[in-house]
Design a protein around this motif. Structure first.
Motif, PDB file in Angstrom:
ATOM      1  N   GLY A 106       3.602   1.280  25.989  1.00  0.00           N
ATOM      2  CA  GLY A 106       4.193   0.650  24.860  1.00  0.00           C
ATOM      3  C   GLY A 106       4.034   1.227  23.551  1.00  0.00           C
ATOM      4  N   ILE A 107       3.461   2.413  23.448  1.00  0.00           N
ATOM      5  CA  ILE A 107       3.162   2.941  22.469  1.00  0.00           C
ATOM      6  C   ILE A 107       4.321   3.340  21.213  1.00  0.00           C
ATOM      7  CG2 ILE A 107       1.955   5.092  21.333  1.00  0.00           C
ATOM      8  CD1 ILE A 107      -0.071   3.098  22.381  1.00  0.00           C
ATOM      9  N   ALA A 108       4.216   2.779  19.971  1.00  0.00           N
ATOM     10  CA  ALA A 108       5.035   3.111  19.032  1.00  0.00           C
ATOM     11  C   ALA A 108       4.293   4.298  17.961  1.00  0.00           C
ATOM     12  CB  ALA A 108       5.593   1.988  18.062  1.00  0.00           C
ATOM     13  N   LEU A 109       5.398   5.409  17.956  1.00  0.00           N
ATOM     14  CA  LEU A 109       4.857   6.517  17.136  1.00  0.00           C
ATOM     15  C   LEU A 109       5.821   6.412  15.773  1.00  0.00           C
ATOM     16  CD1 LEU A 109       3.292   9.529  16.763  1.00  0.00           C
ATOM     17  CD2 LEU A 109       5.415  10.146  17.918  1.00  0.00           C
ATOM     18  N   ALA A 110       4.762   6.316  14.577  1.00  0.00           N
ATOM     19  CA  ALA A 110       5.696   6.740  13.409  1.00  0.00           C
ATOM     20  C   ALA A 110       5.785   8.221  13.112  1.00  0.00           C
ATOM     21  CB  ALA A 110       5.139   6.019  12.239  1.00  0.00           C
ATOM     22  N   THR A 111       6.944   8.766  12.576  1.00  0.00           N
ATOM     23  CA  THR A 111       7.052  10.141  12.352  1.00  0.00           C
ATOM     24  C   THR A 111       7.545  10.286  10.849  1.00  0.00           C
ATOM     25  OG1 THR A 111       7.465  10.956  14.438  1.00  0.00           O
ATOM     26  CG2 THR A 111       8.258  12.372  12.866  1.00  0.00           C
ATOM     27  N   GLY A 112       6.902  11.214  10.026  1.00  0.00           N
ATOM     28  CA  GLY A 112       7.384  11.354   8.651  1.00  0.00           C
ATOM     29  C   GLY A 112       7.038  12.713   8.270  1.00  0.00           C
ATOM     30  N   ASP A 113       7.233  13.106   7.155  1.00  0.00           N
ATOM     31  CA  ASP A 113       6.745  14.202   6.598  1.00  0.00           C
ATOM     32  C   ASP A 113       5.578  13.900   5.663  1.00  0.00           C
ATOM     33  OD1 ASP A 113       8.669  16.280   7.642  1.00  0.00           O
ATOM     34  OD2 ASP A 113      10.200  15.529   6.307  1.00  0.00           O
ATOM     35  N   LEU A 114       4.911  12.849   5.679  1.00  0.00           N
ATOM     36  CA  LEU A 114       4.040  12.454   5.030  1.00  0.00           C
ATOM     37  C   LEU A 114       2.479  12.782   5.769  1.00  0.00           C
ATOM     38  CD1 LEU A 114       2.580  11.378   2.263  1.00  0.00           C
ATOM     39  CD2 LEU A 114       2.950   8.980   3.436  1.00  0.00           C
ATOM     40  N   PHE A 115       1.836  13.586   5.281  1.00  0.00           N
ATOM     41  CA  PHE A 115       0.312  13.766   5.985  1.00  0.00           C
ATOM     42  C   PHE A 115      -0.543  12.583   5.706  1.00  0.00           C
ATOM     43  CE2 PHE A 115      -3.665  15.435   6.831  1.00  0.00           C
ATOM     44  CZ  PHE A 115      -3.756  16.349   7.868  1.00  0.00           C
ATOM     45  N   VAL A 116      -0.637  11.690   6.476  1.00  0.00           N
ATOM     46  CA  VAL A 116      -1.304  10.258   6.368  1.00  0.00           C
ATOM     47  C   VAL A 116      -2.872  10.278   6.462  1.00  0.00           C
ATOM     48  CG1 VAL A 116      -1.456   7.954   6.830  1.00  0.00           C
ATOM     49  CG2 VAL A 116       0.814   9.136   7.184  1.00  0.00           C
ATOM     50  N   THR A 117      -3.441  10.198   4.869  1.00  0.00           N
ATOM     51  CA  THR A 117      -4.662   9.965   4.724  1.00  0.00           C
ATOM     52  C   THR A 117      -5.095   8.818   3.843  1.00  0.00           C
ATOM     53  OG1 THR A 117      -4.805  11.470   2.813  1.00  0.00           O
ATOM     54  CG2 THR A 117      -5.305  12.540   4.942  1.00  0.00           C
ATOM     55  N   ASP A 118      -4.108   8.245   3.230  1.00  0.00           N
ATOM     56  CA  ASP A 118      -4.475   6.858   2.382  1.00  0.00           C
ATOM     57  C   ASP A 118      -4.577   5.825   3.354  1.00  0.00           C
ATOM     58  OD1 ASP A 118      -3.424   4.911   0.780  1.00  0.00           O
ATOM     59  OD2 ASP A 118      -3.307   6.233  -0.867  1.00  0.00           O
ATOM     60  N   PRO A 119      -5.683   5.150   3.269  1.00  0.00           N
ATOM     61  CA  PRO A 119      -5.909   3.782   3.815  1.00  0.00           C
ATOM     62  C   PRO A 119      -4.510   2.704   3.605  1.00  0.00           C
ATOM     63  CG  PRO A 119      -7.821   4.463   2.809  1.00  0.00           C
ATOM     64  CD  PRO A 119      -6.855   5.314   2.350  1.00  0.00           C
ATOM     65  N   ALA A 120      -4.076   2.668   2.313  1.00  0.00           N
ATOM     66  CA  ALA A 120      -3.048   1.769   2.205  1.00  0.00           C
ATOM     67  C   ALA A 120      -1.899   2.092   3.022  1.00  0.00           C
ATOM     68  CB  ALA A 120      -2.673   1.581   0.669  1.00  0.00           C
ATOM     69  N   VAL A 121      -1.586   3.510   3.072  1.00  0.00           N
ATOM     70  CA  VAL A 121      -0.312   3.963   3.609  1.00  0.00           C
ATOM     71  C   VAL A 121      -0.458   3.733   5.351  1.00  0.00           C
ATOM     72  CG1 VAL A 121       1.178   5.957   4.220  1.00  0.00           C
ATOM     73  CG2 VAL A 121       0.378   5.414   1.868  1.00  0.00           C
ATOM     74  N   ARG A 122      -1.626   3.911   5.709  1.00  0.00           N
ATOM     75  CA  ARG A 122      -1.936   3.662   7.113  1.00  0.00           C
ATOM     76  C   ARG A 122      -1.714   2.392   7.456  1.00  0.00           C
ATOM     77  NH1 ARG A 122      -7.519   4.587   7.380  1.00  0.00           N
ATOM     78  NH2 ARG A 122      -7.433   2.352   6.790  1.00  0.00           N
ATOM     79  N   ASP A 123      -2.414   1.461   6.733  1.00  0.00           N
ATOM     80  CA  ASP A 123      -2.358  -0.191   7.008  1.00  0.00           C
ATOM     81  C   ASP A 123      -0.956  -0.445   6.981  1.00  0.00           C
ATOM     82  OD1 ASP A 123      -5.147   0.149   7.255  1.00  0.00           O
ATOM     83  OD2 ASP A 123      -5.420  -0.844   5.510  1.00  0.00           O
ATOM     84  N   ALA A 124       0.045   0.007   6.059  1.00  0.00           N
ATOM     85  CA  ALA A 124       1.385  -0.290   6.148  1.00  0.00           C
ATOM     86  C   ALA A 124       2.148   0.042   7.320  1.00  0.00           C
ATOM     87  CB  ALA A 124       1.863   0.034   4.843  1.00  0.00           C
TER      88      ALA A 124
END
Length: 192
Positions: A106-124
């Motif tokens: 049941g895993i959902a994957l989020a794909t984007g062109d943003l390399f996520v390292t920011d905790p606020a972005v990760r939490d959202a």
């Protein structure tokens, strides 16, 4: 059918992530990001009409605690698309794609062109998905448009935080785990 009878195509963003793909399994290296992934997969499928399954392997970041190892994705989100604005204009942005084969986790994957390292972005993002990458949605979209089955298989390399900046040092562990998954789950008779 091609001379080797291949029906499965393995797709990865980088050669480092595909370093341990079992011998004999055709691989396309797309490059990083959604545009590179979608265009490379579309070109590969147009050139190889015998392909009936694309398996996208790659590393990913965990958006939620306690996630590690290899996961097959059930749903994928195009997370950096202005979906609500497009809906308000009367268009269906189709920001979610459902995939066959990943239902068990049941895993959902989020794909984007943003390399996520920011905790606020990760939490959202964690409110909407379990994992994050930069190519999965684009691969799934290109496969859907070509009428070819698609499986997204991801290995958690980091926690989508500042530790993701060590990706170069972490990627071989992901490549080994993904190679083992392919060896265990893709039947050799699908390849030859």
């Amino acid at each position: 059918m091609s001379a080797d009878g291949a029906r499965v195509l393995c797709v990865s963003a980088t050669a480092a992530e595909a370093a341990h793909v079992p011998s004999g399994l055709p691989v396309v290296i797309t490059g990083i990001g959604k545009v590179a992934a979608a265009s490379a997969v579309a070109r590969a499928l147009a050139a190889r009409p015998e392909i009936d399954l694309v398996v996208n392997i790659g590393s990913c970041g965990a958006l939620r605690g306690g996630l590690g190892g290899v996961h097959e994705v059930a749903r994928v989100l195009n997370h950096d698309l202005s979906a609500e604005a497009l809906r308000a204009l009367g268009y269906d942005p189709q920001e979610w794609l459902d995939l066959e084969g990943g239902e068990a986790d049941g895993i959902a994957l989020a794909t984007g062109d943003l390399f996520v390292t920011d905790p606020a972005v990760r939490d959202a993002l964690a409110a909407r998905a379990h994992l994050v990458d930069m190519e999965g949605y684009a691969v799934a979209w290109a496969c859907r448009e070509a009428g070819v089955a698609c499986r997204l298989v991801k290995h958690v390399s980091d926690n989508a935080d500042e530790g993701a900046l060590d990706w170069v040092a972490l990627v071989d562990r992901s490549a080994q785990a993904l190679g083992a998954w392919l060896a265990d789950n893709i039947s050799p008779d699908r390849v030859r």
